[in-house]
Design a protein around this motif. Structure first.
Motif, short mmCIF file in Angstrom:
data_model
loop_
_atom_site.label_atom_id
_atom_site.label_comp_id
_atom_site.label_asym_id
_atom_site.label_seq_id
_atom_site.Cartn_x
_atom_site.Cartn_y
_atom_site.Cartn_z
N LYS A 51 0.61 -1.07 0.05
CA LYS A 51 0.03 0.12 0.00
C LYS A 51 0.93 1.17 -0.04
O LYS A 51 1.64 1.51 0.75
CB LYS A 51 -0.85 -0.10 1.24
N LEU A 52 0.67 2.18 -0.62
CA LEU A 52 1.33 3.50 -0.97
C LEU A 52 0.26 4.53 -0.75
O LEU A 52 -0.86 4.61 -0.79
CB LEU A 52 1.93 3.54 -2.40
N PHE A 53 0.65 5.98 0.03
CA PHE A 53 0.08 6.88 0.57
C PHE A 53 0.78 8.11 -0.08
O PHE A 53 1.86 7.86 -0.41
CB PHE A 53 -0.04 6.93 2.01
N SER A 54 0.08 9.00 0.04
CA SER A 54 0.57 10.54 -0.54
C SER A 54 1.74 10.83 0.44
O SER A 54 1.78 10.54 1.73
CB SER A 54 -0.59 11.59 -0.02
N GLY A 55 2.84 11.14 -0.04
CA GLY A 55 4.00 11.46 0.50
C GLY A 55 5.19 10.40 0.31
O GLY A 55 6.39 10.78 0.71
N ASP A 56 4.83 9.08 -0.03
CA ASP A 56 5.63 8.09 -0.24
C ASP A 56 6.37 8.34 -1.28
O ASP A 56 6.14 8.57 -2.45
CB ASP A 56 4.83 6.72 -0.27
N ILE A 57 7.81 7.85 -1.39
CA ILE A 57 8.67 8.19 -2.31
C ILE A 57 9.01 6.81 -2.76
O ILE A 57 9.41 5.70 -2.12
CB ILE A 57 10.00 8.83 -1.78
N VAL A 58 8.79 6.63 -4.20
CA VAL A 58 9.26 5.16 -4.82
C VAL A 58 10.29 5.46 -5.58
O VAL A 58 10.29 6.33 -6.65
CB VAL A 58 8.07 4.75 -5.57
N GLN A 59 11.17 4.63 -5.58
CA GLN A 59 12.39 4.62 -6.44
C GLN A 59 12.39 3.43 -7.26
O GLN A 59 12.39 2.32 -6.75
CB GLN A 59 13.62 4.78 -5.59
N VAL A 60 12.51 3.60 -8.56
CA VAL A 60 12.55 2.39 -9.53
C VAL A 60 13.99 2.78 -10.35
O VAL A 60 14.12 3.68 -11.17
CB VAL A 60 11.61 2.35 -10.55
N ASN A 61 14.92 1.81 -10.18
CA ASN A 61 16.26 1.82 -10.68
C ASN A 61 16.70 3.19 -10.16
O ASN A 61 16.95 3.26 -9.03
CB ASN A 61 16.17 1.69 -12.21
N ASP A 62 17.08 4.12 -11.02
CA ASP A 62 17.55 5.56 -10.65
C ASP A 62 16.82 6.75 -10.77
O ASP A 62 17.13 7.57 -10.54
CB ASP A 62 18.80 5.73 -11.62
N GLN A 63 15.39 6.40 -10.86
CA GLN A 63 14.35 7.45 -11.00
C GLN A 63 13.53 7.32 -9.67
O GLN A 63 13.23 6.40 -9.29
CB GLN A 63 13.47 7.29 -12.11
N LYS A 64 13.35 8.59 -9.34
CA LYS A 64 12.52 8.79 -7.85
C LYS A 64 11.10 9.33 -8.30
O LYS A 64 11.21 10.20 -8.95
CB LYS A 64 13.12 9.63 -6.66
#
Length: 73
Positions: A51-64
């Protein structure tokens, strides 16, 4: 950092990947998570139902990406 606007929370990691354009269908989520480095708030994540919420930071490979709850008011 790329802002991803969501209209309701929570959303799942799988929904995020699809909504952000990183995958095209829900069927790709499992394979994508196995083949790519994905972090949620700097913690490695392989669960498509996370579960993801507002303010969460997701990093995929080198992109945030940062999730922002957009109000329809």
């Amino acid at each position: 950092m790329v802002e991803i606007k969501i209209h309701s929370e929570p959303i799942t990691l799988g929904q995020f990947l699809k909504f952000s354009g990183l995958i095209y269908s829900g069927g790709e989520v499992k394979i994508y998570l196995e083949e790519n480095d994905v972090f949620v708030n700097e913690i490695s994540e392989k669960r498509r139902g996370k579960k993801l919420f507002s303010g969460d930071i997701v990093q995929v490979n080198d992109q945030k990406y940062v999730l922002i709850l957009e109000n329809d008011c």
